[in-house]
Structures are given as structure tokens and as C-alpha cells.
Design a protein around this motif. Structure first.
Motif, mmCIF file in Angstrom:
data_model
loop_
_atom_site.group_PDB
_atom_site.id
_atom_site.type_symbol
_atom_site.label_atom_id
_atom_site.label_comp_id
_atom_site.label_asym_id
_atom_site.label_seq_id
_atom_site.Cartn_x
_atom_site.Cartn_y
_atom_site.Cartn_z
ATOM 1 N N ARG A 240 -29.059 -27.051 8.246
ATOM 2 C CA ARG A 240 -28.352 -28.273 7.860
ATOM 3 C C ARG A 240 -28.379 -28.522 6.349
ATOM 4 N N PHE A 241 -29.549 -28.319 5.727
ATOM 5 C CA PHE A 241 -29.692 -28.671 4.320
ATOM 6 C C PHE A 241 -29.721 -27.462 3.387
ATOM 7 N N GLY A 242 -29.885 -26.252 3.933
ATOM 8 C CA GLY A 242 -29.892 -25.057 3.112
ATOM 9 C C GLY A 242 -31.295 -24.558 2.817
ATOM 10 N N THR A 243 -31.422 -23.241 2.740
ATOM 11 C CA THR A 243 -32.746 -22.649 2.532
ATOM 12 C C THR A 243 -33.329 -23.016 1.169
ATOM 13 N N ARG A 244 -32.494 -23.067 0.147
ATOM 14 C CA ARG A 244 -33.000 -23.342 -1.207
ATOM 15 C C ARG A 244 -33.535 -24.767 -1.322
ATOM 16 N N LYS A 245 -32.750 -25.726 -0.874
ATOM 17 C CA LYS A 245 -33.176 -27.122 -0.967
ATOM 18 C C LYS A 245 -34.432 -27.369 -0.124
ATOM 19 N N LEU A 246 -34.450 -26.804 1.075
ATOM 20 C CA LEU A 246 -35.589 -27.042 1.958
ATOM 21 C C LEU A 246 -36.852 -26.370 1.426
ATOM 22 N N PHE A 247 -36.701 -25.143 0.896
ATOM 23 C CA PHE A 247 -37.876 -24.454 0.364
ATOM 24 C C PHE A 247 -38.444 -25.188 -0.845
ATOM 25 N N ILE A 248 -37.584 -25.649 -1.733
ATOM 26 C CA ILE A 248 -38.045 -26.411 -2.900
ATOM 27 C C ILE A 248 -38.738 -27.693 -2.451
ATOM 28 N N SER A 249 -38.160 -28.374 -1.462
ATOM 29 C CA SER A 249 -38.779 -29.596 -0.936
ATOM 30 C C SER A 249 -40.145 -29.297 -0.330
ATOM 31 N N ALA A 250 -40.240 -28.172 0.402
ATOM 32 C CA ALA A 250 -41.506 -27.808 1.036
ATOM 33 C C ALA A 250 -42.592 -27.541 -0.001
ATOM 34 N N VAL A 251 -42.251 -26.797 -1.055
ATOM 35 C CA VAL A 251 -43.229 -26.518 -2.116
ATOM 36 C C VAL A 251 -43.649 -27.813 -2.807
ATOM 37 N N ALA A 252 -42.679 -28.701 -3.060
ATOM 38 C CA ALA A 252 -42.996 -29.977 -3.707
ATOM 39 C C ALA A 252 -43.913 -30.825 -2.834
ATOM 40 N N ILE A 253 -43.634 -30.872 -1.525
ATOM 41 C CA ILE A 253 -44.479 -31.643 -0.601
ATOM 42 C C ILE A 253 -45.890 -31.070 -0.570
ATOM 43 N N PHE A 254 -45.992 -29.739 -0.482
ATOM 44 C CA PHE A 254 -47.310 -29.104 -0.419
ATOM 45 C C PHE A 254 -48.100 -29.370 -1.704
ATOM 46 N N THR A 255 -47.437 -29.286 -2.844
ATOM 47 C CA THR A 255 -48.108 -29.512 -4.124
ATOM 48 C C THR A 255 -48.554 -30.961 -4.263
ATOM 49 N N LEU A 256 -47.666 -31.908 -3.919
ATOM 50 C CA LEU A 256 -48.024 -33.325 -3.970
ATOM 51 C C LEU A 256 -49.173 -33.641 -3.018
ATOM 52 N N ALA A 257 -49.108 -33.077 -1.816
ATOM 53 C CA ALA A 257 -50.184 -33.297 -0.842
ATOM 54 C C ALA A 257 -51.509 -32.724 -1.344
ATOM 55 N N SER A 258 -51.458 -31.608 -2.061
ATOM 56 C CA SER A 258 -52.683 -31.031 -2.630
ATOM 57 C C SER A 258 -53.321 -31.988 -3.633
ATOM 58 N N ILE A 259 -52.482 -32.629 -4.459
ATOM 59 C CA ILE A 259 -52.993 -33.619 -5.415
ATOM 60 C C ILE A 259 -53.641 -34.788 -4.675
ATOM 61 N N LEU A 260 -52.974 -35.261 -3.618
ATOM 62 C CA LEU A 260 -53.524 -36.381 -2.843
ATOM 63 C C LEU A 260 -54.833 -35.987 -2.165
ATOM 64 N N CYS A 261 -54.930 -34.734 -1.708
ATOM 65 C CA CYS A 261 -56.200 -34.267 -1.118
ATOM 66 C C CYS A 261 -57.318 -34.344 -2.157
ATOM 67 N N GLY A 262 -57.030 -33.866 -3.375
ATOM 68 C CA GLY A 262 -58.044 -33.871 -4.425
ATOM 69 C C GLY A 262 -58.437 -35.265 -4.879
ATOM 70 N N LEU A 263 -57.530 -36.244 -4.720
ATOM 71 C CA LEU A 263 -57.814 -37.621 -5.137
ATOM 72 C C LEU A 263 -58.355 -38.481 -4.002
ATOM 73 N N SER A 264 -58.523 -37.922 -2.818
ATOM 74 C CA SER A 264 -58.947 -38.705 -1.652
ATOM 75 C C SER A 264 -60.310 -39.345 -1.878
ATOM 76 N N VAL A 265 -60.412 -40.598 -1.479
ATOM 77 C CA VAL A 265 -61.666 -41.356 -1.661
ATOM 78 C C VAL A 265 -62.421 -41.522 -0.351
ATOM 79 N N ASN A 266 -61.795 -41.179 0.773
ATOM 80 C CA ASN A 266 -62.472 -41.264 2.057
ATOM 81 C C ASN A 266 -61.873 -40.240 3.016
ATOM 82 N N ALA A 267 -62.520 -40.071 4.168
ATOM 83 C CA ALA A 267 -62.085 -39.058 5.128
ATOM 84 C C ALA A 267 -60.697 -39.331 5.698
#
Length: 458
Positions: free
Chosen positions: A51-78
Motif C-alpha cells: 500500500r505505501f511502498g517498500t522505500r517509505k515503509l523501510f525508512i519508517s521502520a528504521v526511524a521507529i526502531f532508532t527512536l525506540a532505541s533512544i526511548l529505551c536508553g532514557l527509560s526511568v522505570n521498567a
């Protein structure tokens, strides 16, 4: 980035628990939540790509994974860490399947085997370096840096994706099968979670049986639904293609034996042979090195001997090697253990290269997205099945004896290795239905490069 992250996190759990002031076992959710997100996200990745294309979805996936990694590192509780891991798992659920789909659509089948192996080799650096890098980071800095390592890699991946990732999408994308999403994703997620917790014996038999029946009921209901709807989430009719059926279902059976090794071998090295954790991590490196080496050789072997012969012989040899670990103990020379580890990595690499590529041998371009989604979903489930199978077998052979009893643990692991070895040998029967010419489209060298063709679309 994805494989490195998954191997590093396990090393850092004790450090995370101390920092967040919780028990290590309570942080098991950071692993299970990631697995559940994969089980839910992978089935819809194909529809999203169409529906959205491999390029757009792959870029979105990498961005989500990277942002989530930052949030994991900044987590203050379980709870915050678990929530960030769920987001990270959703990003990972789209990265690997969509990346593989782009490869399948870009290259002709005669080049597919080489290109898939070429892409997988760098990913094997994760298991090779993960335990060692994770231990060093936790030792010299803190567990938070484990997740921040992903940030520069993610930014580089975003730049490369925007510049080079091809865009494939369907001209007439199928409607989303909402009922199928609910039935399959909930059934797969529940089954993955059960396999994760049941393997640790933290669920009573009655509750476990009821939940297992519920998960199978949901998956069974999806099967009935898929055969009656025009545009199912996962088109089960593809299993009528022999090579696809053997690759996916035969791979599921074979992974019951092979999939337990990542769980059993570290236990065997540490509890059975008395190695410290750092040495146990180093003992996993020969397997990863062998896997990288064989990935480069597997296309030549498959071209010479064919898929049928390779899969039958390699599966039997893998079963024998797994069983040989039952003969090892503290008196076994370290060079013998390294050799066995090397053989395990070689056999696993050849097995997965063969099964993963064979799935696309007789699938046309119109169904490549669907085939990729089904194969990715079944691989995720088979990984959970394999790990749970290894854990349950070891616990069953150990009986009520304490895990501090080194002799009892060693004997239980030996019995588990023999059982998994026999199961792997028996699973070779699933590949006897292949024919000598199966997979020829993947190993032939007479197909024109994709640059001379029109873009592949649905």
C-alpha cells in the motif's frame, strides 16, 4: 543493528534490574514484549509494503526502531522500558521482511540466492559480537549505552535508505483483512508468549493448556476465515506450491531441533562445563564465524548438488552434530568443543540459506509480497517453538533436581541434545518430497540482469 541489539540486551538484564530497582526475572518482559511485537507486526508488513511502498515503509521502520532505541536508553522505570521495547519490536517487524521483499522484487531468481546471502552476512556480525560488546559496554559504562549504539547506525541507515532503497508498491493494493489481523496476530502473539513463559515453568499446567487451546483456536479460526475471504491477510493457498510448502512447513519442523541450540549451548558451557560467562560468549563465536563463511559458499554448493540433496544430507548431519554434544563434558578438549560449535554454525547457515531461498523458487512476482510475509511469520513462530522445546526438554530430564547440581544439569542437557538430534534427523523426511530439479530457477545462471527488465510491480 537489529541482531546486535537482540543479543546485547540479554547480557545487560542484570545491570538493568539493579538500575531500575527491580528483580532480573521481572525484566523478562523486555524480551517477551519485543517478541510479541514481532508476532503482531510481521503479518501486516506485506500489506503495508504493497500500500505505501517498500522505500517509505523501510525508512519508517528504521526511524521507529532508532527512536525506540533512544526511548529505551532514557527509560526511568521498567514499564517505560517495556513500552519502548514494544515500539522497537514493531519497527523490527517491518525492517527485515520489507528489506527482504525489496531484494526479491529487485533481482531475478537466478541472482536471488547470492543477493540474499550477501545481505545476511553483515547481520551475522550481531551474534558474533553481541555478547562480548554487551559485556564490555555494561562493564565500562551503563546499560543505557547499549541502546544508544543504535542511534548512529540508524541515522546512517536512514541516509542510505533515502538514497538507494527502491520503491515498489502495488498498483491496486488489496483491502486490509481486519478480521484476519485480529485472529492471526492475537493467536500468534498468545502462542509466542506462552512458549516464552511456559519454557520457564512459570505457568501451571491447567492455565497453560487452556491458553494453548485458545491460541490454536484463534489460529484455526483464521484458517477457516482465510479460505472464505477474497483478500486474506495471509493467503494460505500458497501452500499448494510444493517448494513453498516444503520450505516453510519443513523449516518449521527442522527448527524445533536447531532452534533450541542458542538457549542450550550457553547453559551447557556455563552450567555443564563450568565456564565463566565471558568464556561462554567466546565459545559462541566459532559458530557465528562458520555461519558467515558458509553463507558465501552455499550458492556454489546448491548449484552443484541441488536443494533436495543438500537439505536431506545437511539436516541429517546437523542432527548427528547436535547429538555429539551429549558426549562432551569438562574433560573434553576445548578444541573439540570449538570444532563442534563450528560445525553447528556451518550446518545451520546452510540449512537456513536453503530453506529461506527455496520459499521463492516457484512464486511469481504477483505473490512475492504474500509469500515473504507468510515465510517471515512462520520463521518467527518457529524460533519461539525451538527455544521453548529446548527449555522444556531440559527441565523434563532434570526433573525435580536443583539446577545447582552440576552433574544433574549436565546429564539433562546431554539427554536434551540427543533428543533434539534425533528430532532433527527425523525432520529430514520432510525434504524427501522435493524433486531433483526443485530450486533450479534460483541456481540457474542464464537469466538476464534486472537492469534490462521492466520494474517488478503487482
Amino acid at each position: 543493528m537489529e541482531t546486535l541489539d537482540s543479543t546485547i540486551v540479554n547480557t545487560a538484564v542484570p545491570s538493568m534490574a539493579r538500575s531500575l530497582e527491580v528483580t532480573p526475572l521481572s525484566l523478562k518482559a523486555i524480551v517477551t514484549s519485543y517478541i510479541l511485537a514481532l508476532a503482531v507486526g510481521i503479518p501486516v508488513s506485506g500489506w503495508l509494503a504493497d500500500r505505501f511502498g517498500t522505500r517509505k515503509l523501510f525508512i519508517s521502520a528504521v526511524a521507529i526502531f532508532t527512536l525506540a532505541s533512544i526511548l529505551c536508553g532514557l527509560s526511568v522505570n521498567a514499564p517505560m522500558l517495556v513500552a519502548a521495547r514494544i515500539l522497537q519490536g514493531l519497527g523490527a517487524a517491518m525492517m527485515t521482511p520489507v528489506g527482504r521483499l525489496a531484494i526479491v522484487r529487485t533481482f531475478p531468481k537466478s541472482q536471488l540466492l547470492d543477493k540474499m546471502n550477501f545481505v545476511i552476512i553483515p547481520a551475522l556480525i550481531g551474534p558474533l559480537l553481541g555478547p562480548t560488546v554487551g559485556g564490555l559496554i555494561v562493564h565500562w559504562w551503563s546499560w543505557r549505552e547499549i541502546f544508544f549504539v543504535n542511534v548512529p547506525v540508524g541515522l546512517a541507515a536512514l541516509w542510505l535508505s533515502r538514497r538507494y532503497m527502491p520503491e515498489y508498491r502495488s498498483d491496486s493494493p488489496r483491502p486490509l483483512d481486519a478480521i484476519g489481523v485480529v485472529l492471526f496476530s492475537s493467536g500468534a502473539a498468545l502462542l509466542s508468549w506462552l512458549l516464552e513463559v511456559f519454557g520457564e515453568h512459570r505457568l501451571d499446567v491447567t492455565s497453560g493448556a487452556i491458553l494453548f487451546l485458545l491460541s490454536f483456536a484463534l489460529l484455526g479460526a483464521y484458517g477457516l476465515h482465510a479460505n472464505r475471504t477474497e483478500h486474506p491477510l495471509l493467503n494460505l493457498r500458497l501452500f499448494q506450491v510444493r517448494t513453498f510448502r516444503v520450505s516453510v512447513l519443513g523449516g518449521l519442523i527442522t527448527r524445533l531441533g536447531i532452534g533450541g541450540l542458542p538457549f542450550l549451548l550457553p547453559l551447557f558451557y556455563q552450567l555443564g562445563m563450568g565456564m565463566p560467562a565471558w568464556q561462554s560468549g567466546l565459545m559462541m563465536m566459532p559458530s557465528a564465524i562458520a555461519a558467515m563463511t558458509v553463507k558465501a559458499l552455499s550458492p556454489h554448493l546448491l548449484r552443484r548438488y541441488g536443494y533436495r540433496r543438500i537439505l536431506i544430507v545437511n539436516t541429517v548431519l546437523m542432527g548427528v552434530v547436535i547429538g555429539l554434544f551429549a558426549l562432551a563434558d569438562q574433560s573434553t578438549p576445548i578444541v573439540v568443543i570449538v570444532l563442534l560449535s563450528f560445525l553447528v554454525g556451518s550446518g545451520s547457515s546452510m540449512q537456513f540459506s536453503s530453506m529461506n531461498s527455496l520459499a521463492f523458487a516457484d512464486i511469481d512476482a504477483r505473490n512475492s509480497s504474500m509469500a515473504n510475509t507468510i515465510a517471515s511469520s512462520m520463521q518467527q513462530l518457529s524460533m519461539s517453538f525451538g527455544l521453548a522445546c529446548g527449555s522444556l526438554l531440559t527441565g523434563w530430564y532434570l526433573g525435580g533436581l536443583p539446577q545447582t547440581d552440576q552433574i544433574a544439569v549436565t546429564n539433562a542437557l546431554h539427554a536434551a541434545f540427543i533428543t533434539l538430534g534425533i528430532a532433527t534427523v527425523v525432520s529430514s523426511l520432510s525434504f524427501w518430497t522435493l524433486r531433483a530439479g526443485d530450486g533450479h530457477a534460483l541456481t540457474a545462471k542464464n537469466e538476464a540482469p534486472v537492469a534490462t527488465r521492466e520494474p517488478v510491480t503487482d
